[in-house]
Write a protein that holds these residues in place. Structure first.
Motif, PDB file in Angstrom:
ATOM      1  N   VAL A 194       0.844  -1.189   0.000  1.00  0.00           N
ATOM      2  CA  VAL A 194       0.000   0.000   0.000  1.00  0.00           C
ATOM      3  C   VAL A 194       0.881   1.242   0.000  1.00  0.00           C
ATOM      4  O   VAL A 194       1.749   1.402   0.854  1.00  0.00           O
ATOM      5  N   GLY A 195       0.640   2.077  -0.994  1.00  0.00           N
ATOM      6  CA  GLY A 195       1.409   3.324  -1.059  1.00  0.00           C
ATOM      7  C   GLY A 195       0.562   4.515  -0.651  1.00  0.00           C
ATOM      8  O   GLY A 195      -0.665   4.469  -0.733  1.00  0.00           O
ATOM      9  N   THR A 196       1.206   5.597  -0.245  1.00  0.00           N
ATOM     10  CA  THR A 196       0.483   6.792   0.208  1.00  0.00           C
ATOM     11  C   THR A 196       0.873   7.989  -0.654  1.00  0.00           C
ATOM     12  O   THR A 196       1.936   8.022  -1.269  1.00  0.00           O
ATOM     13  N   PHE A 197      -0.052   8.937  -0.708  1.00  0.00           N
ATOM     14  CA  PHE A 197       0.221  10.166  -1.463  1.00  0.00           C
ATOM     15  C   PHE A 197      -0.240  11.371  -0.647  1.00  0.00           C
ATOM     16  O   PHE A 197      -1.124  11.257   0.210  1.00  0.00           O
ATOM     17  N   ASP A 198       0.412  12.556  -0.970  1.00  0.00           N
ATOM     18  CA  ASP A 198       0.084  13.819  -0.306  1.00  0.00           C
ATOM     19  C   ASP A 198       0.256  14.921  -1.350  1.00  0.00           C
ATOM     20  O   ASP A 198       1.355  15.205  -1.820  1.00  0.00           O
ATOM     21  N   TRP A 199      -0.876  15.535  -1.713  1.00  0.00           N
ATOM     22  CA  TRP A 199      -0.875  16.553  -2.783  1.00  0.00           C
ATOM     23  C   TRP A 199      -1.189  17.899  -2.130  1.00  0.00           C
ATOM     24  O   TRP A 199      -2.280  18.117  -1.607  1.00  0.00           O
ATOM     25  N   ARG A 215      -5.171  20.493   0.896  1.00  0.00           N
ATOM     26  CA  ARG A 215      -4.365  19.289   0.678  1.00  0.00           C
ATOM     27  C   ARG A 215      -5.300  18.132   0.353  1.00  0.00           C
ATOM     28  O   ARG A 215      -6.460  18.100   0.773  1.00  0.00           O
ATOM     29  N   LEU A 216      -4.772  17.139  -0.361  1.00  0.00           N
ATOM     30  CA  LEU A 216      -5.487  15.885  -0.635  1.00  0.00           C
ATOM     31  C   LEU A 216      -4.522  14.758  -0.302  1.00  0.00           C
ATOM     32  O   LEU A 216      -3.470  14.625  -0.940  1.00  0.00           O
ATOM     33  N   ILE A 217      -4.868  13.989   0.733  1.00  0.00           N
ATOM     34  CA  ILE A 217      -3.980  12.907   1.139  1.00  0.00           C
ATOM     35  C   ILE A 217      -4.751  11.586   1.025  1.00  0.00           C
ATOM     36  O   ILE A 217      -5.992  11.545   1.065  1.00  0.00           O
ATOM     37  N   GLY A 218      -4.023  10.484   0.888  1.00  0.00           N
ATOM     38  CA  GLY A 218      -4.698   9.203   0.767  1.00  0.00           C
ATOM     39  C   GLY A 218      -3.733   8.069   0.542  1.00  0.00           C
ATOM     40  O   GLY A 218      -2.515   8.211   0.730  1.00  0.00           O
ATOM     41  N   ALA A 219      -4.257   6.950   0.101  1.00  0.00           N
ATOM     42  CA  ALA A 219      -3.463   5.749  -0.134  1.00  0.00           C
ATOM     43  C   ALA A 219      -3.965   5.062  -1.394  1.00  0.00           C
ATOM     44  O   ALA A 219      -5.121   5.237  -1.808  1.00  0.00           O
ATOM     45  N   ALA A 220      -3.097   4.262  -1.988  1.00  0.00           N
ATOM     46  CA  ALA A 220      -3.451   3.513  -3.185  1.00  0.00           C
ATOM     47  C   ALA A 220      -2.758   2.161  -3.144  1.00  0.00           C
ATOM     48  O   ALA A 220      -1.683   2.017  -2.547  1.00  0.00           O
ATOM     49  N   PHE A 221      -3.360   1.188  -3.796  1.00  0.00           N
ATOM     50  CA  PHE A 221      -2.751  -0.140  -3.814  1.00  0.00           C
ATOM     51  C   PHE A 221      -3.112  -0.853  -5.112  1.00  0.00           C
ATOM     52  O   PHE A 221      -4.127  -0.547  -5.763  1.00  0.00           O
ATOM     53  N   ASP A 222      -2.273  -1.787  -5.453  1.00  0.00           N
ATOM     54  CA  ASP A 222      -2.406  -2.545  -6.704  1.00  0.00           C
ATOM     55  C   ASP A 222      -3.480  -3.624  -6.522  1.00  0.00           C
ATOM     56  O   ASP A 222      -3.402  -4.452  -5.622  1.00  0.00           O
ATOM     57  N   THR A 223      -4.498  -3.617  -7.395  1.00  0.00           N
ATOM     58  CA  THR A 223      -5.594  -4.612  -7.320  1.00  0.00           C
ATOM     59  C   THR A 223      -5.662  -5.471  -8.573  1.00  0.00           C
ATOM     60  O   THR A 223      -6.695  -6.066  -8.870  1.00  0.00           O
ATOM     61  N   ASP A 270       5.217   7.847  -1.619  1.00  0.00           N
ATOM     62  CA  ASP A 270       6.226   7.027  -0.957  1.00  0.00           C
ATOM     63  C   ASP A 270       6.715   5.947  -1.927  1.00  0.00           C
ATOM     64  O   ASP A 270       6.242   5.839  -3.066  1.00  0.00           O
ATOM     65  N   GLU A 271       7.671   5.155  -1.481  1.00  0.00           N
ATOM     66  CA  GLU A 271       8.294   4.167  -2.362  1.00  0.00           C
ATOM     67  C   GLU A 271       7.312   3.110  -2.888  1.00  0.00           C
ATOM     68  O   GLU A 271       7.373   2.763  -4.082  1.00  0.00           O
ATOM     69  N   PRO A 272       6.431   2.533  -2.070  1.00  0.00           N
ATOM     70  CA  PRO A 272       5.491   1.549  -2.623  1.00  0.00           C
ATOM     71  C   PRO A 272       4.646   2.119  -3.753  1.00  0.00           C
ATOM     72  O   PRO A 272       4.386   1.442  -4.748  1.00  0.00           O
ATOM     73  N   LEU A 273       4.202   3.368  -3.626  1.00  0.00           N
ATOM     74  CA  LEU A 273       3.375   3.943  -4.680  1.00  0.00           C
ATOM     75  C   LEU A 273       4.210   4.231  -5.920  1.00  0.00           C
ATOM     76  O   LEU A 273       3.742   4.058  -7.058  1.00  0.00           O
ATOM     77  N   LEU A 274       5.456   4.674  -5.734  1.00  0.00           N
ATOM     78  CA  LEU A 274       6.325   4.869  -6.883  1.00  0.00           C
ATOM     79  C   LEU A 274       6.508   3.563  -7.651  1.00  0.00           C
ATOM     80  O   LEU A 274       6.491   3.529  -8.886  1.00  0.00           O
ATOM     81  N   GLU A 275       6.677   2.475  -6.900  1.00  0.00           N
ATOM     82  CA  GLU A 275       6.883   1.171  -7.538  1.00  0.00           C
ATOM     83  C   GLU A 275       5.646   0.756  -8.312  1.00  0.00           C
ATOM     84  O   GLU A 275       5.743   0.179  -9.407  1.00  0.00           O
TER      85      GLU A 275
END
Length: 868
Positions: free
Chosen positions: A200-205, A294-302, A215-220
């Motif tokens: 699970v990767g995180t983002f902060d806009w 700001r817009l913050i959250g998380a994303a993951f590969d499904t 973060d690194e997981p989201l970059l990957e």
């Protein structure tokens, strides 16, 4: 899980060995394509399908066999429970032959079929008749066999094969769904573990500066490195799939404008061209002015989840069973093609719709009860239920709750239910006929048994019923009635009491009696025939819609009517009407048999009694006689007694029994009785000579009958008269000996006796006689075997009971003694004819002692003393 039925011996037919080799080659080639697995911990649904198969096809046992390197039983009914973890060899199984042939295999007698005769289950006797149908998955590969079998030969019909095919399709669906659920669960666990580990990767806009931090997981996930990631929304849009860009952009903007939540699922195109699915969730945070900062959250590969879901969707679409899923708010989220057909609604009509609004008839019934129960308990449910029009069908339903909602798998089983209901109805009709037969056959009073018929046929064949029987004088009389509704029974009772007097000759009952044919009638027509009467008012209150009068037919005559009444709007089904006619025919035959039985009994008893005359009244003794016919007409006739005086003044008593029963035996008895009386009264001969003369006459006249008889003559000289004693001279032709009751009430057994040969066997046989000395006041009883013989006791027990009864009643008048003995020993229903003749010597005022002194056993003197 269970093993296949155990077998013995190693001989295997060549067909089975080749079938196993062929099947192994096919297994090696298609194992990856089949992907069917046994459910973890077994599956009760598979067992229920096998049990249904055995019940519908009337087989002793059945099983579902999955065929891989070995045979494994996935479901069974009628088999002993064993450990099947290692499976059983393919070469030992009839299912291997079925799978290799790729079509149904029907074996009426396995021992006579070369393809399977040498297989162990056949050789051991565990299987004689076998029917199997291959189980094919959606790719057309055979994965196993559904079979039923019995230990005795039987024929398999085309309907049997079609029924098993239909059930086999349900088995395949069950297996596929179980495998699919297992696959989905495994993928879900792997995805969860991956995300927990680092997926699970995180983002902060920062919306004010435009800086985007990953973060690194989201970059990957997006295929970036920290060096080439620009840190702006442009980097995100660069990897976003073009077809998803507009939709995702609108979702982001909507979240920013509303300062709310963001959720989207979209595709990412990585630099190597690979497409990944990503699910993102976030929230817009307000700044100082209330606008989103700001817009913050998380994303993951499904991607893997989407692949599984895609496979699920493909399988669901190809399933021969209906499937739909509901969210937690009871809204449709998926419907497969078969579900569209069974629900008679398209996807467009139901997706997003509330279940209870789309199918309102599901409210308040088993569907709502079980669906809500599954959601509340978290446990799967399985049930059968009927949904009314427009679906108008029965459905077999299974529902599995999940965090997302409820998944429902269902089959239409209307035809299966119809077949089962027909089978159960047929079994009920057969049971009814058996009960009717038992009721009619279990009593000699067929009229009373017929009066009980309404309680048997209601409500199985009609709402209420009245049975009418014709009396011997030709008048019909209602003898039984019953109504399914207890509140209406008093009305039916009163209606049965008054209706026949009010009915004209054109009524259905009268027409059925005259024509001997069934008469259908409308209730209004019957009411009109009753005129202004109490019967009409009662019929109106009972309010039947129609009726049918079925004649109770005997041999060439109608003996009564069975009238069935049906409520308005209902009529008897064809099968029920045929059963009712069968009931009426059986009742008619029982009544006719009772009529013939009564006639035969009356004839035999009348003939018997006409030949049994009143005994004489000698001055030295009292004589009493009794005759009781057998309870069964077929056993009446043959027994006789006689008492008369010979020319010398001696009293002679005779008891006899012709071998056989009915009127023929009674006629033979009359002939022998007349011959014996004539011989004795003409010749003044003693008992042995009388029997010898009767035997000779029977031979000359060729009577061709056998009989037993005992003859006793009571003699007394002047000297014996003064001494108060009497001699009884008697002879026996195979009959039971007389019993003597002494004046003191003791019952004496004769010291010795033996019965000579039966009459009618050998006319030249030498016959002997014995002499017994009796005191005044002694009683002698001669009787036939019907008095002491019983089916449930031996003769000795009967003789003991007779001696006890004589001792108990010895002091009573002679006629009363006989009556009480009969009552004690036969209780009014003798199994055979009973004839008795007894003599009691008159006592003197002051009895004189016998010279031999007091004794318990009378003196028995063999042979015939000269000059007696």
């Amino acid at each position: 899980m269970q093993h296949t039925p155990p077998g013995v011996g190693d001989a295997r037919p060549l067909d089975a060995v080749r079938a196993a080799e062929t099947l192994r080659d096919d297994i090696a080639r298609t194992r990856a394509a089949r992907r069917l697995r046994l459910p973890e911990g077994g599956d009760g649904g598979l067992d229920r399908l096998v049990e249904l198969a055995t019940r519908l096809l009337a087989a002793e046992a059945g099983q579902i066999s999955l065929l891989d390197d070995v045979q494994t039983v996935a479901g069974a009914a009628g088999l002993p429970v064993e450990d099947a973890s290692e499976g059983s060899p393919l070469e030992d199984s009839l299912c291997t032959v079925t799978a290799a042939h790729g079509r149904p295999l029907a074996v009426p007698d396995a021992r006579a079929d070369d393809r399977v005769a040498g297989l162990p289950p056949v050789a051991s006797g565990a299987i004689r008749a076998y029917l199997g149908v291959p189980l094919e998955n959606g790719d057309g590969h055979t994965v196993g066999v559904l079979c039923v079998f019995s230990t005795s030969p039987r024929h398999w019909s085309g309907t049997d094969v079609a029924t098993l095919r239909q059930l086999a399709a349900s088995v395949v669906t069950e297996l596929e769904y179980a495998a699919l659920a297992a696959e989905y669960e495994r993928q879900h666990v792997r995805s969860t573990l991956a995300m927990d580990a680092a997926g699970v990767g995180t983002f902060d806009w920062d919306l004010r500066t435009g800086e985007l931090t990953w973060d690194e997981p989201l970059l990957e996930i997006f295929g970036y490195t920290p060096a080439d990631f620009g840190g702006t929304i442009a980097a995100f849009n660069a990897r976003l799939h073009p077809d998803d860009a507009e939709r995702v952009g609108e979702a982001l903007q909507s979240s920013i404008d509303a300062v709310g939540d963001f959720e989207a699922q979209y595709r990412v195109v990585r630099p190597d061209g690979a497409v990944r699915w990503v699910r993102a969730r976030g929230r817009a945070l307000a700044g100082a002015g209330g606008r989103a900062a700001r817009l913050i959250g998380a994303a993951f590969d499904t991607t893997e989840e989407r692949d599984v879901e895609a496979r699920v969707a493909r399988v669901l679409e190809s399933m021969p069973a209906g499937f739909f899923s509901l969210d937690r708010d009871w809204r449709f989220t998926h419907v497969n093609a078969e579900g569209e057909r069974l629900l008679q609604r398209s996807r467009e009509e139901v997706l997003g719709q509330d279940l209870w609004e789309a199918f309102p008839s599901a409210l308040g019934g088993p569907f709502e009860e079980h669906y809500r129960g599954a959601m509340e308990s978290g446990e799967p449910v399985a049930f059968d239920a009927y949904y009314p029009a427009p679906l108008d069908g029965w459905y077999e339903v299974r529902a599995w709750p999940s965090p997302e909602g409820l998944s429902v798998y269902f089959l239409e089983v209307t035809e299966r239910r119809r077949i089962r209901d027909r089978a159960e109805r047929s079994a009920q009709r057969l049971a009814l006929l058996a009960q009717v037969s038992a009721e009619l056959a279990g009593t000699l009073d067929a009229r009373t048994a017929t009066g009980h018929l309404p309680r048997l046929v209601v409500p199985a064949l009609a709402d209420w019923c009245i049975v009418t029987v014709v009396d011997p004088d030709g008048r019909p009389r209602d003898v039984g009635h019953w109504h399914a509704d207890p509140a209406a029974r008093p009305l039916v009772e009163r209606y049965a009491a008054v209706r026949l007097d009010a009915m004209p000759a054109t009524s259905p009952v009268a027409r059925a009696l005259v024509t001997g044919e069934p008469v259908h009638a409308d209730a209004h027509e019957v009411a009109d025939l009753l005129g202004e009467s109490e019967a009409r008012s009662l019929l109106t209150a009972l309010a039947p819609g129609s009726a049918i009068a079925l004649p109770l037919r005997g041999r060439g005559r109608t003996l009564g009517v069975l009238t069935l009444f049906f409520r308005a709007g209902e009529t008897a089904a064809t099968e029920d009407l045929a059963t009712a006619r069968d009931v009426a025919d059986r009742a008619g035959l029982a009544l006719d048999n009772a009529r013939l039985y009564a006639q035969q009994r009356q004839l035999a008893e009348g003939l018997q009694r006409s030949l049994l005359t009143k005994p004489p009244e000698p001055d030295h003794a009292e004589i009493a006689v009794r005759y009781l016919p057998a309870a069964e007409a077929a056993r009446v006739g043959g027994d006789w007694y006689d008492a008369f005086l010979q020319p010398s003044g001696a009293t002679m008593l005779v008891i006899g029994d012709v071998v056989g029963h009915d009127t023929e035996a009674a006629a033979a008895m009359g002939q022998l009785r007349g011959l014996l009386r004539g011989i004795a009264t003409y010749s003044d001969a003693p008992p042995a000579e009388v029997l010898r003369g009767l035997d000779a006459s029977m031979a000359v006249l060729q009577t061709r009958v056998l009989a037993t008889a005992a003859v006793a003559r009571f003699e007394q000289t002047d000297e014996e008269r003064r001494r108060g004693i009497t001699r009884m001279r008697w002879a026996n032709a195979g009959h039971l000996p007389p019993l003597v009751v002494n004046p003191d009430g003791s019952v004496a057994e004769l010291a010795s006796w033996r019965g000579d040969l039966l009459l009618g066997v050998d006319a030249d046989v030498r016959r002997s006689e014995s002499v017994v000395t009796l005191d005044r006041g002694s009683t002698v009883l001669l009787f036939t075997d019907g008095l002491v013989e019983r089916r449930d006791a031996d003769l000795d027990a009967g003789m003991l009971r007779l001696r006890d009864a004589l001792a108990e009643f010895a002091g009573r008048p002679l006629g009363e003694v006989l009556d009480r003995v009969i009552e004690r020993l036969v209780d009014g229903r003798p199994e055979d004819d009973v004839a008795l003749v007894a003599v009691r010597l008159h006592p003197q005022d002051r009895p004189r002692p016998v010279e031999a002194g007091p004794r318990d056993v009378p003196d028995v003197v063999p042979e015939d003393p000269a000059g007696a």
